[in-house]
Design a protein around this motif. Structure first.
Motif, PDB file in Angstrom:
ATOM      1  N   THR A  74       0.476  -1.156   0.048  1.00 50.41           N
ATOM      2  CA  THR A  74       0.074  -0.488  -0.263  1.00 50.41           C
ATOM      3  C   THR A  74       0.557   1.140   0.268  1.00 50.41           C
ATOM      4  O   THR A  74       0.287   2.410  -0.306  1.00 50.41           O
ATOM      5  N   GLU A  75       2.287   0.861  -0.074  1.00 51.82           N
ATOM      6  CA  GLU A  75       2.694   2.466  -0.402  1.00 51.82           C
ATOM      7  C   GLU A  75       2.582   3.156  -1.205  1.00 51.82           C
ATOM      8  O   GLU A  75       2.970   4.543  -1.249  1.00 51.82           O
ATOM      9  N   ALA A  76       2.470   2.671  -2.443  1.00 54.70           N
ATOM     10  CA  ALA A  76       2.822   3.018  -3.685  1.00 54.70           C
ATOM     11  C   ALA A  76       1.389   4.132  -3.831  1.00 54.70           C
ATOM     12  O   ALA A  76       1.947   5.880  -4.138  1.00 54.70           O
ATOM     13  N   GLU A  77       0.192   3.755  -2.566  1.00 57.58           N
ATOM     14  CA  GLU A  77      -0.403   4.822  -2.919  1.00 57.58           C
ATOM     15  C   GLU A  77      -0.220   5.994  -2.464  1.00 57.58           C
ATOM     16  O   GLU A  77       0.220   7.244  -2.421  1.00 57.58           O
ATOM     17  N   LYS A  78      -0.078   6.058  -1.130  1.00 53.20           N
ATOM     18  CA  LYS A  78       0.620   7.291  -0.601  1.00 53.20           C
ATOM     19  C   LYS A  78       2.105   7.926  -0.988  1.00 53.20           C
ATOM     20  O   LYS A  78       2.099   8.939  -0.356  1.00 53.20           O
ATOM     21  N   TYR A  79       2.370   7.442  -2.007  1.00 55.28           N
ATOM     22  CA  TYR A  79       3.738   7.803  -1.888  1.00 55.28           C
ATOM     23  C   TYR A  79       3.635   8.792  -3.472  1.00 55.28           C
ATOM     24  O   TYR A  79       3.509   9.535  -3.881  1.00 55.28           O
ATOM     25  N   LEU A  80       2.809   8.362  -4.591  1.00 56.41           N
ATOM     26  CA  LEU A  80       1.875   8.657  -5.504  1.00 56.41           C
ATOM     27  C   LEU A  80       1.042  10.146  -4.764  1.00 56.41           C
ATOM     28  O   LEU A  80       1.485  11.082  -5.754  1.00 56.41           O
ATOM     29  N   ARG A  81       0.617   9.911  -3.885  1.00 58.80           N
ATOM     30  CA  ARG A  81      -0.224  11.307  -3.290  1.00 58.80           C
ATOM     31  C   ARG A  81       1.188  11.891  -2.986  1.00 58.80           C
ATOM     32  O   ARG A  81       0.351  13.154  -3.464  1.00 58.80           O
ATOM     33  N   TYR A  82       1.851  11.577  -2.475  1.00 62.85           N
ATOM     34  CA  TYR A  82       2.874  12.913  -2.012  1.00 62.85           C
ATOM     35  C   TYR A  82       3.312  13.304  -2.569  1.00 62.85           C
ATOM     36  O   TYR A  82       3.780  15.005  -2.955  1.00 62.85           O
ATOM     37  N   PHE A  83       3.648  12.609  -4.076  1.00 60.06           N
ATOM     38  CA  PHE A  83       4.011  13.946  -5.656  1.00 60.06           C
ATOM     39  C   PHE A  83       3.231  14.459  -5.858  1.00 60.06           C
ATOM     40  O   PHE A  83       3.310  15.648  -5.961  1.00 60.06           O
ATOM     41  N   ALA A  84       1.919  13.881  -5.819  1.00 56.74           N
ATOM     42  CA  ALA A  84       0.553  14.597  -6.626  1.00 56.74           C
ATOM     43  C   ALA A  84       0.237  16.144  -5.508  1.00 56.74           C
ATOM     44  O   ALA A  84       0.209  17.283  -5.911  1.00 56.74           O
ATOM     45  N   GLN A  85       0.518  15.909  -4.285  1.00 60.16           N
ATOM     46  CA  GLN A  85       0.483  17.612  -3.475  1.00 60.16           C
ATOM     47  C   GLN A  85       1.391  18.215  -3.872  1.00 60.16           C
ATOM     48  O   GLN A  85       1.283  19.494  -3.467  1.00 60.16           O
ATOM     49  N   ALA A  86       2.597  17.476  -3.859  1.00 60.40           N
ATOM     50  CA  ALA A  86       3.806  18.624  -4.639  1.00 60.40           C
ATOM     51  C   ALA A  86       4.321  19.434  -5.396  1.00 60.40           C
ATOM     52  O   ALA A  86       4.562  19.821  -6.263  1.00 60.40           O
ATOM     53  N   ASP A  87       1.956  18.935  -6.512  1.00 61.07           N
ATOM     54  CA  ASP A  87       2.421  19.920  -7.496  1.00 61.07           C
ATOM     55  C   ASP A  87       3.404  18.827  -8.719  1.00 61.07           C
ATOM     56  O   ASP A  87       4.026  20.180  -9.467  1.00 61.07           O
ATOM     57  N   PHE A  88       4.540  18.136  -8.610  1.00 64.46           N
ATOM     58  CA  PHE A  88       4.548  17.514  -9.960  1.00 64.46           C
ATOM     59  C   PHE A  88       3.980  17.861 -11.343  1.00 64.46           C
ATOM     60  O   PHE A  88       2.697  17.240 -11.098  1.00 64.46           O
ATOM     61  N   ASN A  89       4.154  17.644 -12.407  1.00 62.85           N
ATOM     62  CA  ASN A  89       3.776  17.453 -13.624  1.00 62.85           C
ATOM     63  C   ASN A  89       3.018  16.314 -14.192  1.00 62.85           C
ATOM     64  O   ASN A  89       1.716  16.126 -14.556  1.00 62.85           O
ATOM     65  N   LEU A  90       4.104  15.589 -13.686  1.00 59.03           N
ATOM     66  CA  LEU A  90       4.298  14.046 -13.975  1.00 59.03           C
ATOM     67  C   LEU A  90       4.134  13.089 -13.071  1.00 59.03           C
ATOM     68  O   LEU A  90       5.317  13.149 -12.568  1.00 59.03           O
ATOM     69  N   ILE A  91       3.650  11.811 -12.789  1.00 60.59           N
ATOM     70  CA  ILE A  91       4.031  11.270 -11.418  1.00 60.59           C
ATOM     71  C   ILE A  91       4.125   9.738 -12.371  1.00 60.59           C
ATOM     72  O   ILE A  91       2.997   9.209 -13.096  1.00 60.59           O
ATOM     73  N   ILE A  92       5.174   8.768 -12.940  1.00 62.90           N
ATOM     74  CA  ILE A  92       5.119   7.979 -13.098  1.00 62.90           C
ATOM     75  C   ILE A  92       4.736   6.678 -12.082  1.00 62.90           C
ATOM     76  O   ILE A  92       6.101   6.642 -11.344  1.00 62.90           O
ATOM     77  N   ALA A  93       4.591   5.724 -12.362  1.00 62.72           N
ATOM     78  CA  ALA A  93       4.430   4.186 -11.472  1.00 62.72           C
ATOM     79  C   ALA A  93       4.850   3.936 -12.514  1.00 62.72           C
ATOM     80  O   ALA A  93       4.321   2.745 -12.974  1.00 62.72           O
ATOM     81  N   HIS A  94       6.379   2.982 -11.765  1.00 62.26           N
ATOM     82  CA  HIS A  94       6.835   2.304 -12.704  1.00 62.26           C
ATOM     83  C   HIS A  94       6.719   0.752 -12.477  1.00 62.26           C
ATOM     84  O   HIS A  94       7.129  -0.579 -11.819  1.00 62.26           O
ATOM     85  N   SER A  95       5.219   0.241 -12.221  1.00 69.00           N
ATOM     86  CA  SER A  95       4.945  -1.375 -12.400  1.00 69.00           C
ATOM     87  C   SER A  95       3.235  -1.285 -12.137  1.00 69.00           C
ATOM     88  O   SER A  95       2.881  -0.936 -12.046  1.00 69.00           O
ATOM     89  N   GLY A  96       3.348  -2.984 -13.457  1.00 70.12           N
ATOM     90  CA  GLY A  96       2.228  -2.723 -13.277  1.00 70.12           C
ATOM     91  C   GLY A  96       1.148  -3.158 -12.236  1.00 70.12           C
ATOM     92  O   GLY A  96      -0.127  -3.292 -12.251  1.00 70.12           O
ATOM     93  N   GLY A  97       2.016  -3.908 -10.798  1.00 71.46           N
ATOM     94  CA  GLY A  97       1.300  -3.151  -9.568  1.00 71.46           C
ATOM     95  C   GLY A  97       1.095  -2.265  -9.138  1.00 71.46           C
ATOM     96  O   GLY A  97      -0.148  -2.520  -8.265  1.00 71.46           O
ATOM     97  N   TYR A  98       1.286  -1.089  -9.950  1.00 72.85           N
ATOM     98  CA  TYR A  98       0.676  -0.161  -8.826  1.00 72.85           C
ATOM     99  C   TYR A  98      -1.363   0.534  -9.991  1.00 72.85           C
ATOM    100  O   TYR A  98      -0.859   1.626  -9.762  1.00 72.85           O
ATOM    101  N   THR A  99      -1.138  -0.307 -10.888  1.00 70.29           N
ATOM    102  CA  THR A  99      -1.927   0.431 -11.392  1.00 70.29           C
ATOM    103  C   THR A  99      -3.423   0.522 -10.510  1.00 70.29           C
ATOM    104  O   THR A  99      -3.783   1.864 -10.716  1.00 70.29           O
ATOM    105  N   SER A 100      -4.182   0.738  -9.859  1.00 65.64           N
ATOM    106  CA  SER A 100      -4.959   0.693  -8.571  1.00 65.64           C
ATOM    107  C   SER A 100      -4.929   1.725  -7.661  1.00 65.64           C
ATOM    108  O   SER A 100      -5.510   2.747  -7.722  1.00 65.64           O
ATOM    109  N   ALA A 101      -3.827   1.063  -7.119  1.00 65.76           N
ATOM    110  CA  ALA A 101      -3.071   2.656  -6.649  1.00 65.76           C
ATOM    111  C   ALA A 101      -3.541   4.827  -7.685  1.00 65.76           C
ATOM    112  O   ALA A 101      -3.462   5.149  -7.133  1.00 65.76           O
ATOM    113  N   SER A 102      -2.227   3.736  -8.651  1.00 60.09           N
ATOM    114  CA  SER A 102      -2.392   4.968  -9.839  1.00 60.09           C
ATOM    115  C   SER A 102      -4.301   5.733 -10.572  1.00 60.09           C
ATOM    116  O   SER A 102      -4.576   6.800 -10.201  1.00 60.09           O
ATOM    117  N   LYS A 103      -4.627   5.229 -10.551  1.00 57.43           N
ATOM    118  CA  LYS A 103      -6.301   5.167 -10.947  1.00 57.43           C
ATOM    119  C   LYS A 103      -6.724   6.378  -9.806  1.00 57.43           C
ATOM    120  O   LYS A 103      -7.396   6.957  -8.969  1.00 57.43           O
TER     121      LYS A 103
END
Length: 325
Positions: A74-103
Protein backbone atom coordinates in the motif's frame (compact mmCIF):
# COMPACT_ATOMS: atom_id res chain seq x y z
CA UNK A 1 7.56 -0.25 5.73
CA UNK A 2 10.44 0.11 3.34
CA UNK A 3 13.09 2.77 3.76
CA UNK A 4 12.09 5.80 1.72
CA UNK A 5 14.66 7.38 -0.55
CA UNK A 6 13.44 10.68 -1.89
CA UNK A 7 15.68 12.76 -4.13
CA UNK A 8 15.05 16.11 -5.69
CA UNK A 9 17.56 17.07 -8.35
CA UNK A 10 17.72 20.53 -9.82
CA UNK A 11 19.76 21.33 -12.91
CA UNK A 12 23.38 21.77 -11.94
CA UNK A 13 22.63 21.44 -8.24
CA UNK A 14 23.75 18.92 -5.64
CA UNK A 15 21.58 15.96 -4.72
CA UNK A 16 19.90 15.87 -1.33
CA UNK A 17 18.53 12.74 0.29
CA UNK A 18 15.78 13.02 2.87
CA UNK A 19 12.28 11.93 3.81
CA UNK A 20 9.67 14.12 2.16
CA UNK A 21 8.04 17.12 3.80
CA UNK A 22 5.66 19.61 2.27
CA UNK A 23 8.48 22.16 1.90
CA UNK A 24 10.86 19.68 0.25
CA UNK A 25 8.20 18.64 -2.22
CA UNK A 26 7.95 21.98 -4.03
CA UNK A 27 9.32 21.56 -7.60
CA UNK A 28 10.11 25.19 -8.48
CA UNK A 29 10.88 24.81 -12.19
CA UNK A 30 8.82 24.56 -15.37
CA UNK A 31 8.77 20.78 -15.79
CA UNK A 32 8.95 18.17 -13.06
CA UNK A 33 8.64 14.40 -13.09
CA UNK A 34 8.43 11.97 -10.16
CA UNK A 35 8.57 8.18 -10.14
CA UNK A 36 7.54 5.41 -7.74
CA UNK A 37 9.71 2.29 -8.13
CA UNK A 38 9.02 -1.27 -6.91
CA UNK A 39 12.70 -2.13 -6.40
CA UNK A 40 16.05 -0.51 -5.85
CA UNK A 41 17.67 1.86 -8.34
CA UNK A 42 20.77 -0.36 -8.47
CA UNK A 43 18.95 -3.70 -8.99
CA UNK A 44 20.42 -4.06 -12.51
CA UNK A 45 16.90 -4.78 -13.71
CA UNK A 46 13.46 -3.16 -14.00
CA UNK A 47 13.76 -0.49 -11.30
CA UNK A 48 17.27 0.57 -12.27
CA UNK A 49 16.13 0.92 -15.87
CA UNK A 50 13.18 3.05 -14.73
CA UNK A 51 15.50 5.31 -12.76
CA UNK A 52 17.79 5.62 -15.78
CA UNK A 53 14.76 6.73 -17.79
CA UNK A 54 14.04 9.36 -15.16
CA UNK A 55 17.60 10.70 -15.32
CA UNK A 56 17.39 10.75 -19.13
CA UNK A 57 14.34 13.00 -18.79
CA UNK A 58 16.31 15.22 -16.42
CA UNK A 59 19.19 15.47 -18.87
CA UNK A 60 17.19 16.05 -22.06
CA UNK A 61 14.45 18.31 -20.69
CA UNK A 62 16.19 19.99 -17.77
CA UNK A 63 13.44 18.60 -15.59
CA UNK A 64 13.39 18.44 -11.84
CA UNK A 65 13.08 14.78 -10.89
CA UNK A 66 12.18 12.89 -7.76
CA UNK A 67 11.73 9.24 -6.91
CA UNK A 68 10.95 6.76 -4.19
CA UNK A 69 12.42 3.27 -4.43
CA UNK A 70 11.42 -0.14 -3.05
CA UNK A 71 7.78 0.81 -2.63
CA UNK A 72 5.81 -2.25 -1.59
CA UNK A 73 2.13 -2.98 -1.00
CA UNK A 74 0.00 0.00 0.00
CA UNK A 75 3.02 2.32 0.11
CA UNK A 76 2.67 3.12 -3.59
CA UNK A 77 -0.61 4.97 -3.16
CA UNK A 78 0.85 7.04 -0.33
CA UNK A 79 3.90 8.08 -2.33
CA UNK A 80 1.90 8.83 -5.48
CA UNK A 81 -0.20 11.15 -3.33
CA UNK A 82 2.90 12.83 -1.85
CA UNK A 83 4.12 13.73 -5.32
CA UNK A 84 0.68 14.89 -6.45
CA UNK A 85 0.36 17.17 -3.43
CA UNK A 86 3.74 18.61 -4.44
CA UNK A 87 2.25 19.52 -7.84
CA UNK A 88 4.65 17.58 -10.04
CA UNK A 89 3.71 17.80 -13.71
CA UNK A 90 3.96 14.05 -14.27
CA UNK A 91 4.05 11.14 -11.83
CA UNK A 92 5.17 7.74 -13.15
CA UNK A 93 4.14 4.49 -11.47
CA UNK A 94 6.84 2.07 -12.63
CA UNK A 95 4.96 -1.21 -12.13
CA UNK A 96 1.83 -2.92 -13.36
CA UNK A 97 1.17 -3.63 -9.70
CA UNK A 98 0.61 0.09 -9.13
CA UNK A 99 -2.30 0.46 -11.58
CA UNK A 100 -5.02 0.41 -8.93
CA UNK A 101 -3.20 2.93 -6.74
CA UNK A 102 -2.64 5.17 -9.77
CA UNK A 103 -6.35 5.14 -10.62
CA UNK A 104 -7.22 6.18 -7.09
CA UNK A 105 -4.74 9.05 -6.82
CA UNK A 106 -5.27 10.29 -10.39
CA UNK A 107 -8.97 10.70 -9.67
CA UNK A 108 -8.11 12.88 -6.68
CA UNK A 109 -5.75 15.15 -8.64
CA UNK A 110 -7.27 15.74 -12.10
CA UNK A 111 -4.80 18.50 -12.99
CA UNK A 112 -1.75 16.21 -12.54
CA UNK A 113 -0.64 13.81 -15.28
CA UNK A 114 -0.04 10.20 -14.24
CA UNK A 115 1.50 7.30 -16.18
CA UNK A 116 1.72 3.62 -15.31
CA UNK A 117 4.36 1.56 -17.13
CA UNK A 118 1.91 -1.13 -18.18
CA UNK A 119 -0.59 -1.70 -21.04
CA UNK A 120 -3.30 0.19 -19.16
CA UNK A 121 -5.99 1.71 -21.41
CA UNK A 122 -6.08 4.99 -19.50
CA UNK A 123 -8.96 7.07 -18.18
CA UNK A 124 -8.99 9.42 -21.22
CA UNK A 125 -8.19 12.27 -18.87
CA UNK A 126 -4.98 12.45 -16.85
CA UNK A 127 -3.92 8.80 -16.34
CA UNK A 128 -2.49 6.74 -19.18
CA UNK A 129 -0.27 3.77 -19.85
CA UNK A 130 3.20 3.65 -21.40
CA UNK A 131 4.00 0.20 -22.72
CA UNK A 132 6.06 -1.86 -25.06
CA UNK A 133 4.31 -3.64 -27.89
CA UNK A 134 4.76 -6.76 -25.81
CA UNK A 135 3.25 -9.00 -28.46
CA UNK A 136 6.18 -8.29 -30.82
CA UNK A 137 8.83 -9.85 -28.61
CA UNK A 138 6.46 -12.47 -27.23
CA UNK A 139 5.72 -13.68 -30.75
CA UNK A 140 9.36 -13.67 -31.85
CA UNK A 141 10.58 -15.57 -28.80
CA UNK A 142 7.87 -18.15 -29.44
CA UNK A 143 9.21 -18.51 -32.97
CA UNK A 144 12.76 -19.00 -31.65
CA UNK A 145 11.64 -21.58 -29.09
CA UNK A 146 9.59 -23.57 -31.61
CA UNK A 147 12.47 -23.65 -34.08
CA UNK A 148 14.93 -24.88 -31.43
CA UNK A 149 12.90 -27.44 -29.46
CA UNK A 150 13.63 -31.14 -29.88
CA UNK A 151 10.84 -32.30 -27.57
CA UNK A 152 7.99 -30.22 -29.03
CA UNK A 153 7.49 -28.78 -25.55
CA UNK A 154 8.48 -25.21 -24.67
CA UNK A 155 7.70 -22.92 -21.76
CA UNK A 156 7.15 -19.30 -20.83
CA UNK A 157 7.77 -18.14 -17.25
CA UNK A 158 6.55 -14.76 -15.98
CA UNK A 159 7.30 -13.13 -12.66
CA UNK A 160 3.72 -12.11 -11.96
CA UNK A 161 0.52 -12.21 -13.99
CA UNK A 162 0.16 -8.64 -15.24
CA UNK A 163 -1.49 -7.41 -18.44
CA UNK A 164 1.99 -7.09 -19.99
CA UNK A 165 3.19 -10.59 -19.12
CA UNK A 166 -0.11 -12.16 -20.15
CA UNK A 167 0.21 -10.41 -23.50
CA UNK A 168 3.76 -11.74 -23.89
CA UNK A 169 2.71 -15.26 -22.96
CA UNK A 170 -0.20 -15.37 -25.39
CA UNK A 171 1.96 -14.00 -28.20
CA UNK A 172 4.70 -16.50 -27.31
CA UNK A 173 2.23 -19.33 -27.83
CA UNK A 174 0.93 -17.87 -31.10
CA UNK A 175 4.44 -17.41 -32.47
CA UNK A 176 5.41 -20.95 -31.53
CA UNK A 177 2.30 -22.52 -33.07
CA UNK A 178 2.78 -20.51 -36.26
CA UNK A 179 6.04 -22.44 -36.67
CA UNK A 180 4.81 -25.78 -35.35
CA UNK A 181 1.07 -26.25 -34.64
CA UNK A 182 1.84 -29.42 -32.67
CA UNK A 183 4.16 -27.77 -30.15
CA UNK A 184 3.00 -27.88 -26.51
CA UNK A 185 3.37 -24.55 -24.71
CA UNK A 186 3.56 -24.34 -20.91
CA UNK A 187 2.81 -20.98 -19.25
CA UNK A 188 3.60 -20.55 -15.57
CA UNK A 189 3.92 -17.70 -13.06
CA UNK A 190 6.52 -17.41 -10.31
CA UNK A 191 4.37 -15.10 -8.18
CA UNK A 192 7.39 -12.92 -7.50
CA UNK A 193 9.95 -10.78 -9.31
CA UNK A 194 12.55 -11.38 -6.60
CA UNK A 195 12.36 -14.97 -5.33
CA UNK A 196 15.02 -16.98 -7.20
CA UNK A 197 14.16 -20.20 -5.38
CA UNK A 198 10.54 -20.04 -6.56
CA UNK A 199 11.66 -19.44 -10.14
CA UNK A 200 14.08 -22.35 -9.84
CA UNK A 201 11.21 -24.61 -8.77
CA UNK A 202 9.04 -23.43 -11.70
CA UNK A 203 11.90 -24.12 -14.12
CA UNK A 204 12.50 -27.60 -12.73
CA UNK A 205 8.79 -28.40 -13.08
CA UNK A 206 8.70 -27.11 -16.65
CA UNK A 207 11.71 -29.23 -17.57
CA UNK A 208 10.19 -32.25 -15.80
CA UNK A 209 7.14 -31.74 -18.04
CA UNK A 210 9.37 -32.06 -21.09
CA UNK A 211 10.12 -28.43 -21.96
CA UNK A 212 13.59 -27.96 -23.44
CA UNK A 213 13.36 -24.21 -24.19
CA UNK A 214 12.35 -21.80 -21.40
CA UNK A 215 11.53 -18.14 -22.03
CA UNK A 216 12.09 -16.35 -18.71
CA UNK A 217 10.68 -12.90 -17.93
CA UNK A 218 10.95 -12.71 -14.15
CA UNK A 219 13.56 -10.03 -13.38
CA UNK A 220 15.81 -10.99 -10.44
CA UNK A 221 13.79 -14.13 -9.71
CA UNK A 222 14.52 -15.32 -13.23
CA UNK A 223 18.19 -15.70 -12.35
CA UNK A 224 17.25 -18.84 -10.44
CA UNK A 225 15.61 -20.30 -13.54
CA UNK A 226 18.60 -19.40 -15.70
CA UNK A 227 20.86 -21.29 -13.27
CA UNK A 228 18.68 -24.37 -13.79
CA UNK A 229 18.96 -23.97 -17.56
CA UNK A 230 22.72 -23.62 -17.28
CA UNK A 231 22.98 -26.85 -15.30
CA UNK A 232 20.61 -28.97 -17.38
CA UNK A 233 21.86 -30.72 -20.51
CA UNK A 234 19.78 -30.22 -23.64
CA UNK A 235 17.81 -27.30 -22.21
CA UNK A 236 18.04 -23.71 -23.45
CA UNK A 237 16.76 -20.38 -22.19
CA UNK A 238 15.58 -17.07 -23.58
CA UNK A 239 16.39 -14.06 -21.40
CA UNK A 240 14.48 -10.83 -20.85
CA UNK A 241 15.05 -7.11 -20.17
CA UNK A 242 18.77 -7.22 -21.03
CA UNK A 243 21.16 -9.53 -22.85
CA UNK A 244 21.52 -12.38 -20.33
CA UNK A 245 23.88 -14.58 -22.34
CA UNK A 246 26.70 -14.09 -19.82
CA UNK A 247 24.58 -15.74 -17.10
CA UNK A 248 24.59 -19.05 -19.00
CA UNK A 249 27.01 -18.94 -21.95
CA UNK A 250 26.05 -21.32 -24.71
CA UNK A 251 22.59 -21.87 -23.21
CA UNK A 252 20.77 -18.54 -23.76
CA UNK A 253 19.47 -18.60 -27.34
CA UNK A 254 18.68 -14.89 -27.34
CA UNK A 255 17.27 -12.26 -24.99
CA UNK A 256 14.62 -9.60 -25.30
CA UNK A 257 16.53 -6.35 -24.85
CA UNK A 258 14.11 -3.78 -23.49
CA UNK A 259 15.33 -0.19 -23.65
CA UNK A 260 13.19 0.90 -20.74
CA UNK A 261 14.82 4.34 -20.37
CA UNK A 262 13.97 5.13 -24.00
CA UNK A 263 10.43 3.81 -23.54
CA UNK A 264 9.93 6.15 -20.60
CA UNK A 265 11.52 9.08 -22.42
CA UNK A 266 9.18 8.60 -25.39
CA UNK A 267 6.17 8.67 -23.09
CA UNK A 268 7.35 11.69 -21.14
CA UNK A 269 7.98 13.52 -24.42
CA UNK A 270 4.23 13.35 -25.11
CA UNK A 271 3.55 15.10 -21.81
CA UNK A 272 6.23 17.73 -22.44
CA UNK A 273 4.74 18.43 -25.87
CA UNK A 274 1.22 18.79 -24.45
CA UNK A 275 0.01 15.67 -26.29
CA UNK A 276 -0.87 13.51 -23.28
CA UNK A 277 -4.53 12.47 -23.39
CA UNK A 278 -4.67 9.77 -20.72
CA UNK A 279 -4.60 6.87 -23.16
CA UNK A 280 -2.40 3.83 -23.78
CA UNK A 281 0.78 4.75 -25.66
CA UNK A 282 2.75 1.85 -27.11
CA UNK A 283 6.27 1.72 -28.50
CA UNK A 284 8.11 -1.18 -30.12
CA UNK A 285 10.62 -2.27 -32.73
CA UNK A 286 9.75 0.66 -34.96
CA UNK A 287 10.80 3.08 -32.21
CA UNK A 288 13.85 0.92 -31.38
CA UNK A 289 12.82 0.43 -27.76
CA UNK A 290 13.22 -3.36 -27.88
CA UNK A 291 14.96 -6.00 -29.97
CA UNK A 292 16.35 -9.54 -29.85
CA UNK A 293 19.94 -10.09 -28.75
CA UNK A 294 22.31 -11.94 -31.13
CA UNK A 295 21.83 -15.70 -31.53
CA UNK A 296 25.60 -16.33 -31.33
CA UNK A 297 25.43 -19.45 -33.46
CA UNK A 298 22.88 -21.23 -31.24
CA UNK A 299 20.38 -21.22 -34.11
CA UNK A 300 21.26 -22.69 -37.48
CA UNK A 301 21.66 -20.21 -40.37
CA UNK A 302 18.28 -21.32 -41.73
CA UNK A 303 16.59 -20.86 -38.34
CA UNK A 304 18.16 -17.44 -37.82
CA UNK A 305 17.05 -16.38 -41.30
CA UNK A 306 13.49 -17.48 -40.53
CA UNK A 307 13.39 -15.40 -37.36
CA UNK A 308 14.88 -12.38 -39.12
CA UNK A 309 12.34 -12.60 -41.93
CA UNK A 310 9.43 -12.77 -39.48
CA UNK A 311 10.88 -9.79 -37.63
CA UNK A 312 11.09 -7.85 -40.90
CA UNK A 313 7.48 -8.76 -41.70
CA UNK A 314 6.35 -7.41 -38.33
CA UNK A 315 8.25 -4.17 -38.86
CA UNK A 316 6.85 -3.66 -42.35
CA UNK A 317 3.29 -4.37 -41.24
CA UNK A 318 3.02 -7.46 -43.42
CA UNK A 319 2.53 -9.55 -40.26
CA UNK A 320 0.25 -8.19 -37.52
CA UNK A 321 0.99 -9.75 -34.13
CA UNK A 322 -0.85 -7.15 -32.06
CA UNK A 323 -3.77 -9.42 -31.16
CA UNK A 324 -3.76 -9.97 -27.40
CA UNK A 325 -6.24 -12.83 -26.99
Amino acid sequence: MSFLTFILISCGGANTEKSPTSEDLEPKIDFSVAMVLPGLINDKSWSQAGYEGLTLVEKEFGAKIAYVENSQGTEAEKYLRYFAQADFNLIIAHSGGYTSASKTVASEFPRIKFAVIEPYAGNNKNLGGIAFRYSEMGYLTGVVAALKTKTNRIAYMGGEKYTSTEEEALAFERGAKAINPKVKVLINWVGSWLDEDKAKTVALNQIASGADVLAIDADKAGNGAIKVVDQTAGVYGIGWVEDQYALAPGKILTSVIQRIPLLIFNGVTLVKQGRWEGKLYRFGMGEKVHELAPFRGLLSPAQAARVNQIQADILSGKLDVSRVN
